[in-house]
Design a protein around this motif. Structure first.
Motif, PDB file in Angstrom:
ATOM      1  N   ASP A 630      -5.112  -9.586  -1.711  1.00 17.96           N
ATOM      2  CA  ASP A 630      -5.933  -9.091  -0.610  1.00 17.96           C
ATOM      3  C   ASP A 630      -5.057  -9.125   0.651  1.00 17.96           C
ATOM      4  OD1 ASP A 630      -9.274  -9.507   0.418  1.00 17.96           O
ATOM      5  OD2 ASP A 630      -7.576  -9.306   1.769  1.00 17.96           O
ATOM      6  N   HIS A 631      -4.615  -7.951   1.084  1.00 14.01           N
ATOM      7  CA  HIS A 631      -3.651  -7.922   2.189  1.00 14.01           C
ATOM      8  C   HIS A 631      -4.206  -8.485   3.494  1.00 14.01           C
ATOM      9  CE1 HIS A 631      -0.609  -4.920   0.254  1.00 14.01           C
ATOM     10  NE2 HIS A 631      -0.544  -6.125  -0.241  1.00 14.01           N
ATOM     11  N   PRO A 632      -5.431  -8.129   3.902  1.00 12.13           N
ATOM     12  CA  PRO A 632      -5.933  -8.742   5.145  1.00 12.13           C
ATOM     13  C   PRO A 632      -5.921 -10.274   5.076  1.00 12.13           C
ATOM     14  CG  PRO A 632      -7.291  -6.874   4.548  1.00 12.13           C
ATOM     15  CD  PRO A 632      -6.332  -7.092   3.407  1.00 12.13           C
ATOM     16  N   ALA A 633      -6.316 -10.829   3.919  1.00 13.44           N
ATOM     17  CA  ALA A 633      -6.317 -12.296   3.788  1.00 13.44           C
ATOM     18  C   ALA A 633      -4.883 -12.826   3.840  1.00 13.44           C
ATOM     19  CB  ALA A 633      -6.982 -12.713   2.481  1.00 13.44           C
ATOM     20  N   LEU A 634      -3.961 -12.130   3.167  1.00 13.61           N
ATOM     21  CA  LEU A 634      -2.559 -12.577   3.156  1.00 13.61           C
ATOM     22  C   LEU A 634      -1.997 -12.590   4.578  1.00 13.61           C
ATOM     23  CD1 LEU A 634      -0.058 -13.164   1.176  1.00 13.61           C
ATOM     24  CD2 LEU A 634       0.610 -10.825   1.746  1.00 13.61           C
ATOM     25  N   LEU A 635      -2.242 -11.515   5.303  1.00 13.19           N
ATOM     26  CA  LEU A 635      -1.647 -11.401   6.638  1.00 13.19           C
ATOM     27  C   LEU A 635      -2.267 -12.389   7.615  1.00 13.19           C
ATOM     28  CD1 LEU A 635      -1.213  -7.522   6.960  1.00 13.19           C
ATOM     29  CD2 LEU A 635       0.341  -9.217   6.022  1.00 13.19           C
ATOM     30  N   ALA A 636      -3.535 -12.731   7.368  1.00 16.35           N
ATOM     31  CA  ALA A 636      -4.187 -13.711   8.250  1.00 16.35           C
ATOM     32  C   ALA A 636      -3.986 -15.138   7.739  1.00 16.35           C
ATOM     33  CB  ALA A 636      -5.668 -13.397   8.348  1.00 16.35           C
ATOM     34  N   VAL A 637      -3.239 -15.280   6.656  1.00 17.17           N
ATOM     35  CA  VAL A 637      -2.998 -16.573   6.001  1.00 17.17           C
ATOM     36  C   VAL A 637      -4.337 -17.268   5.705  1.00 17.17           C
ATOM     37  CG1 VAL A 637      -1.483 -18.584   5.923  1.00 17.17           C
ATOM     38  CG2 VAL A 637      -0.854 -16.654   7.345  1.00 17.17           C
ATOM     39  N   ARG A 638      -5.241 -16.478   5.093  1.00 18.14           N
ATOM     40  CA  ARG A 638      -6.516 -17.007   4.600  1.00 18.14           C
ATOM     41  C   ARG A 638      -6.441 -17.068   3.082  1.00 18.14           C
ATOM     42  NH1 ARG A 638      -9.019 -12.823   7.607  1.00 18.14           N
ATOM     43  NH2 ARG A 638      -9.556 -11.890   5.603  1.00 18.14           N
ATOM     44  N   PRO A 639      -7.281 -17.930   2.460  1.00 19.06           N
ATOM     45  CA  PRO A 639      -7.264 -17.986   0.990  1.00 19.06           C
ATOM     46  C   PRO A 639      -7.555 -16.623   0.380  1.00 19.06           C
ATOM     47  CG  PRO A 639      -8.590 -19.768   1.903  1.00 19.06           C
ATOM     48  CD  PRO A 639      -8.213 -18.878   3.060  1.00 19.06           C
ATOM     49  N   GLN A 640      -6.919 -16.360  -0.730  1.00 19.69           N
ATOM     50  CA  GLN A 640      -7.192 -15.134  -1.461  1.00 19.69           C
ATOM     51  C   GLN A 640      -8.573 -15.254  -2.100  1.00 19.69           C
ATOM     52  OE1 GLN A 640      -5.149 -12.225  -2.073  1.00 19.69           O
ATOM     53  NE2 GLN A 640      -4.194 -13.058  -0.222  1.00 19.69           N
ATOM     54  N   PRO A 641      -9.395 -14.191  -1.993  1.00 16.88           N
ATOM     55  CA  PRO A 641     -10.739 -14.272  -2.581  1.00 16.88           C
ATOM     56  C   PRO A 641     -10.673 -14.516  -4.087  1.00 16.88           C
ATOM     57  CG  PRO A 641     -10.206 -12.028  -1.876  1.00 16.88           C
ATOM     58  CD  PRO A 641      -9.102 -12.900  -1.384  1.00 16.88           C
ATOM     59  N   VAL A 642     -11.558 -15.359  -4.573  1.00 22.65           N
ATOM     60  CA  VAL A 642     -11.617 -15.587  -6.023  1.00 22.65           C
ATOM     61  C   VAL A 642     -12.546 -14.518  -6.588  1.00 22.65           C
ATOM     62  CG1 VAL A 642     -12.208 -17.213  -7.856  1.00 22.65           C
ATOM     63  CG2 VAL A 642     -11.272 -18.039  -5.679  1.00 22.65           C
ATOM     64  N   ALA A 643     -11.972 -13.525  -7.263  1.00 24.19           N
ATOM     65  CA  ALA A 643     -12.759 -12.366  -7.691  1.00 24.19           C
ATOM     66  C   ALA A 643     -12.754 -12.244  -9.199  1.00 24.19           C
ATOM     67  CB  ALA A 643     -12.167 -11.102  -7.075  1.00 24.19           C
ATOM     68  N   GLY A 644     -13.581 -11.355  -9.715  1.00 23.44           N
ATOM     69  CA  GLY A 644     -13.531 -10.995 -11.125  1.00 23.44           C
ATOM     70  C   GLY A 644     -14.389 -11.891 -11.998  1.00 23.44           C
ATOM     71  N   ALA A 645     -14.913 -11.280 -13.057  1.00 21.29           N
ATOM     72  CA  ALA A 645     -15.835 -11.999 -13.926  1.00 21.29           C
ATOM     73  C   ALA A 645     -15.086 -12.804 -14.980  1.00 21.29           C
ATOM     74  CB  ALA A 645     -16.755 -10.996 -14.603  1.00 21.29           C
ATOM     75  N   HIS A 646     -13.879 -12.360 -15.334  1.00 24.30           N
ATOM     76  CA  HIS A 646     -13.162 -13.029 -16.414  1.00 24.30           C
ATOM     77  C   HIS A 646     -11.889 -13.672 -15.859  1.00 24.30           C
ATOM     78  CE1 HIS A 646     -11.300  -9.172 -15.824  1.00 24.30           C
ATOM     79  NE2 HIS A 646     -10.207  -9.670 -16.352  1.00 24.30           N
ATOM     80  N   GLY A 647     -11.254 -14.399 -16.697  1.00 24.39           N
ATOM     81  CA  GLY A 647      -9.982 -15.005 -16.280  1.00 24.39           C
ATOM     82  C   GLY A 647     -10.218 -16.303 -15.543  1.00 24.39           C
TER      83      GLY A 647
END
Ligand SMILES: Cc1cc2nc3c(=O)[nH]c(=O)nc-3n(C[C@H](O)[C@H](O)[C@H](O)COP(=O)(O)O)c2cc1C
Ligand code: SF4
Length: 677
Positions: A630-647
């Motif tokens: 997630d580029h906005p999160a990366l550039l703001a040095v925020r945690p990457q969203p935990v997404a997706g149903a699997h994995g």
């Protein structure tokens, strides 16, 4: 407990008490915005103050007049609106316990006629500066009158902003151009004898002193020996200095040499592969001959040498400028007895070259420097401890493991080779650049300090990674050489890794083809030439290695000149074929259909790397985010969203495992991602 460390003793400079002897000397990192020291600039210096420096000097070459336009992002001291910005910076630095001063100058010819307000540049004599290539006009009386007044006004602005002092710059700029016989060829009353040559600089010092009053610190950073046949020698320099001290100078920052060419500047700010502290003994001799306190910086990169310099009375104040770009908390670590944890300045001079290459100073292996608005130099513990697997122990993977470890996560680092380092290890095979290995060693040591489980000789496939049951996987598997050139005979060529790793030892006639433009081809060409091969370095570019800046190119160019390497520009390798026992390389051109041939024994091709991304692609379908960032999160040095149903884990890819780049890009990828995990 009182420390007896010579470095940590306070020092009285006029009315000012500095808390210790360590200085960050004047340097322009090009962090100014609109010529002003705004938030980025302020936080960069505040960090050093928080990190313990005694005195931080801002505004390398801050300019006093519009006909001294910025050459490398300089502060505009001729504008009144700079005062509130300086004031905010001074307040922050003072609050953190350090003193702050600004370097003040008129650049003379050391800038461009084609920038800023496009006013013609002025100089004592009509001599071109090789480095910046401008042709200056001869300064007239009215020029000098207004410039003297501009110096005084600039000094007043610094005082009004609450700075603790200023330093006048006297090497390679207008001030010293008058007193140096090399650059003052005037036949009027300002040229000839030393007395005549010092007339203009003395007017500057006197006007500045009159403007700021007696109780403001005014120093001079001066070349005390220009080290050239027609330049200012030590004896005359001491006489000139004595006059300036009489006119109101309070301290001397010693420089030796000149900076008008890339080659001479590289000697004044020496890089890796050169002796430590080359001008320290000279500075000690100068100190014994002058009656003001002396500071000096030049590759005093380690604490032991700095301590020695103060203890032996060679300096009163020791400059550790690049060392504090690499680690702004250097002094705090000394005070805490954690010298071994200081991030070393390896002398890569990427900090300087990056100004011209990418607009501002960047430490090759500290991505937080100059980015204090978004990145921290010391990581706080994460709220939740997670289990992380990092694959690859090149600069990206080591940085990821170090940062994740510092955040308190449980980290396993897997590396297929039996040692860490990746491409940094290859580059450090050059005897001249072996200090680069400090980038690796420091990270390994920090990773261990933070409890990272380092597993060398471990080939990581998806199963190995999943067996660790990670929450986060960082793939930093680097790249593999990509010696393609798009013509027949690609199977006949070597790559630069073959040369640097020692896998092959090409002898005889070797054509090194550089379609990358950075260090790898130059390293390979140098190594081959030093070992006795007859080397021709060919590039399709119109200049040699456009990504190697003016601070790093001199050492290569010296080696190429000494070993008779042939440099061929604007030629593109279009084919290689066997011919008897050797090869024929066919060189085309983007500008003509003409093809020429070279009979050689070997062709070595450098064309960057291709991602070593097999593991990453194996893991993508198993991960919760499909590897997405997630580029906005990366550039703001925020945690990457935990997404997706699997994995069950987040997957990220950094460094050259993404695409062919450099060390700084690798550690920056890792730092901004992992400091938010
Ligand atoms: C990015 C950068 C910019 C610099 N700009 C200036 C400058 O404007 N004026 C100056 O006197 N020195 C400048 N310097 C030189 C430093 O003040 C210092 O003399 C040099 O880095 C050697 O000291 P060190 O080995 O402790 O880094 C600069 C250095 C760096 C790294
Ligand atoms: S880029 Fe190199 S020389 Fe510059 S501060 Fe960083 S480690 Fe030191």
């Amino acid at each position: 407990m009182t420390s007896h460390d010579p470095l940590l003793q306070p020092f009285r400079l006029k009315h000012l008490t500095l808390r210790n002897r360590v200085v960050s000397t004047s340097h322009e990192p090009a962090y100014a915005e609109d010529g002003m020291p705004k938030d980025r600039y302020r936080l960069y210096h505040r960090e050093k103050a928080v990190g313990g420096v005694g005195l931080t000097m801002i505004g390398g070459s801050a300019v006093v007049s519009p006909d001294s336009p910025p050459a490398f992002g300089n502060l505009l001291l001729y504008r009144d609106d700079i005062v509130p910005w300086l004031q905010r910076l001074a307040d922050d630095v003072h609050e953190a316990g350090a003193a702050v001063m600004c370097q003040v100058t008129h650049l003379g010819r050391r800038t461009s006629n084609f920038t800023g307000d496009w006013l013609p540049l002025v100089y004592p004599s009509p001599l071109r500066e090789p480095a910046h290539r401008s042709f200056p006009k001869v300064a007239e009386t009215w020029d000098l009158d207004r410039i003297v007044a501009d110096y005084a006004a600039a000094a007043q602005r610094c005082r009004a902003a609450g700075l603790d002092g200023i330093e006048l710059q006297s090497y390679g700029h207008l001030f010293d151009a008058f007193h140096s016989p090399a650059t003052n060829r005037r036949e009027d009353e300002l040229g000839g004898s030393l007395e005549a040559r010092t007339a203009f600089p003395r007017r500057v010092v006197q006007a500045v002193r009159a403007a700021v009053g007696p109780d403001f610190v005014v120093g001079l950073r001066m070349s005390m020996d220009e080290d050239s046949a027609d330049g200012l020698g030590r004896a005359e320099a001491l006489v000139a200095l004595e006059q300036y001290v009489g006119d109101g100078i309070d301290f001397l920052s010693v420089i030796r040499g000149t900076i008008e060419t890339d080659a001479t500047l590289a000697r004044v700010i020496p890089s890796m592969g050169t002796p430590s502290a080359p001008f320290l003994d000279f500075t000690g001799e100068v100190r014994r001959a002058v009656r003001v306190p002396v500071m000096h910086a030049s590759r005093i990169s380690d604490v032991a040498t700095a301590r020695y310099a103060v203890r032996e009375g060679l300096v009163d104040l020791v400059g550790m400028t690049r060392p504090q770009m690499a680690d702004p908390h250097l002094v705090a670590k000394v005070a805490a007895g954690e010298e071994d944890r200081i991030r070393p300045c390896v002398g890569a001079n990427y900090c300087l070259d990056a100004i011209y290459q990418s607009g501002d100073a960047k430490c090759v292996h500290n991505a937080a420097t100059g980015r204090e608005q978004t990145l921290l130099h010391i990581q706080p513990l994460a709220a939740r401890r997670r289990r992380a697997v990092v694959v690859g122990a090149g600069p990206a993977g080591l940085e990821a493991a170090r940062v994740l470890g510092e955040r308190g996560h449980e980290v396993v680092l897997m590396e297929a080779a039996d040692h860490p380092g990746g491409q940094v290890r290859l580059a450090s095979a050059s005897a001249r650049r072996r200090d680069l290995i400090g980038i690796v060693d420091w990270r390994v040591s920090e990773a261990k300090h933070h409890g990272v489980d380092l597993r060398y000789g471990t080939w990581a496939d998806a199963a190995t990674v999943l067996a660790e049951e990670p929450d986060v996987v960082v793939v930093a598997t680097g790249g593999l050489p990509n010696p393609t050139f798009g013509g027949e005979g690609e199977h006949l060529v070597l790559d630069t890794w073959d040369v640097m790793s020692g896998a092959v030892h090409p002898q005889g006639r070797v054509l090194v083809y550089d379609d990358h433009g950075a260090e790898p081809a130059l390293d390979a060409a140098e190594l081959l030439a030093v070992r006795g091969a007859e080397v021709e370095l060919v590039t399709p570019e119109r200049m040699l290695a456009p990504d190697v800046g003016s601070m790093n190119s001199p050492a290569y160019l010296r080696a190429f000149a000494e070993h008779d390497v042939t440099l061929t520009l604007a030629r593109r390798l279009v084919g290689v074929r066997r011919d008897g026992g050797g090869l024929v390389a066919r060189l085309g051109s983007d500008y003509t259909d003409l093809v020429v041939e070279r009979r050689v024994d070997h062709v070595v091709v450098e064309h960057g790397t291709l991602p070593n991304d097999e593991l990453y692609h194996e893991l993508v379908p198993l991960s919760s985010n499909g590897g997405a960032v997630d580029h906005p999160a990366l550039l703001a040095v925020r945690p990457q969203p935990v997404a997706g149903a699997h994995g069950s884990f987040q997957l990220f890819r950094i460094g050259d495992a993404v695409t062919s780049r450099n060390i700084h890009a690798a550690v920056y990828d890792a730092l901004r991602l992992c400091s938010a995990v």
